[in-house]
Design a protein around this motif. Structure first.
Motif, PDB file in Angstrom:
ATOM      1  N   LYS A  52       0.817  -1.215   0.000  1.00 26.80           N
ATOM      2  CA  LYS A  52       0.000   0.000   0.000  1.00 26.80           C
ATOM      3  C   LYS A  52       0.851   1.266   0.000  1.00 26.80           C
ATOM      4  O   LYS A  52       0.682   2.122  -0.887  1.00 26.80           O
ATOM      5  N   GLU A 123      -2.646  -1.745   8.741  1.00 28.20           N
ATOM      6  CA  GLU A 123      -3.845  -1.899   7.921  1.00 28.20           C
ATOM      7  C   GLU A 123      -4.533  -3.230   8.225  1.00 28.20           C
ATOM      8  O   GLU A 123      -5.739  -3.307   8.375  1.00 28.20           O
ATOM      9  N   LYS A 142      -0.665   0.355   6.794  1.00 34.94           N
ATOM     10  CA  LYS A 142      -1.563   1.423   6.348  1.00 34.94           C
ATOM     11  C   LYS A 142      -0.794   2.680   5.976  1.00 34.94           C
ATOM     12  O   LYS A 142      -0.946   3.241   4.901  1.00 34.94           O
ATOM     13  N   GLN A 143       0.043   3.133   6.909  1.00 33.30           N
ATOM     14  CA  GLN A 143       0.848   4.334   6.698  1.00 33.30           C
ATOM     15  C   GLN A 143       2.275   4.037   7.112  1.00 33.30           C
ATOM     16  O   GLN A 143       2.524   3.541   8.210  1.00 33.30           O
TER      17      GLN A 143
END
Length: 227
Positions: A52, A123, A142-143
């Motif tokens: 991601k 995530e 996620k980040q």
């Protein structure tokens, strides 16, 4: 989401390139390798976990020791590149021609700095029992906030100043952080976890300001000495 940090004792942190244009190369994460005890659970990272942030082109910094004042690369200007290979998350950093950049390169060459790390939010993950241990598999980040070389390849969560106060209060900030991670992901807390949180609450309440003003770090230390 809780911001987490993971550190790796690097087996391949090196400096490549010409002397006037060095590149720092190493793995910030290795796939399918069990960590040590992170506070009641162990952890491994699945291949594809960083898909991601890489596909989205997230603005990730290369920091030394997770220090926002020690930036040595950034994805948005091309001085930090990341890719997943069969082994893990491979990062390449083009450090600046500054004192920080030169010192970091020299320290890696000498072996003074030998660890890599990354800071992230989750995530997706999976939890299983393997060999009697509770194992968390990180399947999706996620980040991704930052990656980079670290002096101490060990779990660190808070700033030096905060750790100092926590230590004087008899609190283990890393252990508390791991309890929060377990809670965040719906894991049952052990009696030791509960005792740790209750002890932390009781000790921290003792240093709450009696008035509206926030105490200084020195005032907090003085109060902790009297606990």
């Amino acid at each position: 989401m809780i911001k987490e940090m993971r550190h790796l004792q690097a087996t391949e942190l090196r400096v490549d390139g010409e002397a006037d244009a060095p590149k720092i190369v190493g793995y910030a994460a290795v796939f399918n390798t069990l960590s040590g005890d992170l506070g009641g659970f162990r952890e491994k990272i699945a291949a594809g976990a960083f898909a991601k942030p890489i596909s989205e082109g997230q603005d990730v910094r290369a920091l030394v020791d997770h220090d926002s004042r020690a930036v040595i690369g950034r994805t948005t200007n091309g001085t930090l590149t990341m890719k997943e290979d069969k082994r893990g998350l491979l990062v390449t950093i083009e450090p600046p021609d500054t004192t920080l950049g030169k010192d970091t390169v020299a320290s890696i060459k000498r072996g003074d700095i030998s660890g890599m790390s990354f800071a992230f939010t989750t995530e997706s993950d999976e939890w299983n029992i393997e060999g009697g241990d509770e194992v968390r598999t990180l399947t999706g980040v996620k980040q991704l906030f930052d990656v980079g070389p670290v002096t101490y390849p060990a779990y660190e969560q808070t700033s030096v100043g905060v750790r100092s106060v926590m230590a004087q209060a008899g609190l283990d900030d890393a252990a508390l952080a791991r309890v929060l991670v377990r809670h965040e992901h719906g894991r049952a807390l052990s009696p030791d976890d509960v005792a740790l949180v209750r002890s932390a609450v009781a000790r921290l309440e003792a240093v709450l300001p009696l008035a509206d003003e926030v105490p200084t770090m020195e005032e907090l230390r003085d109060r902790l000495k009297n606990l």
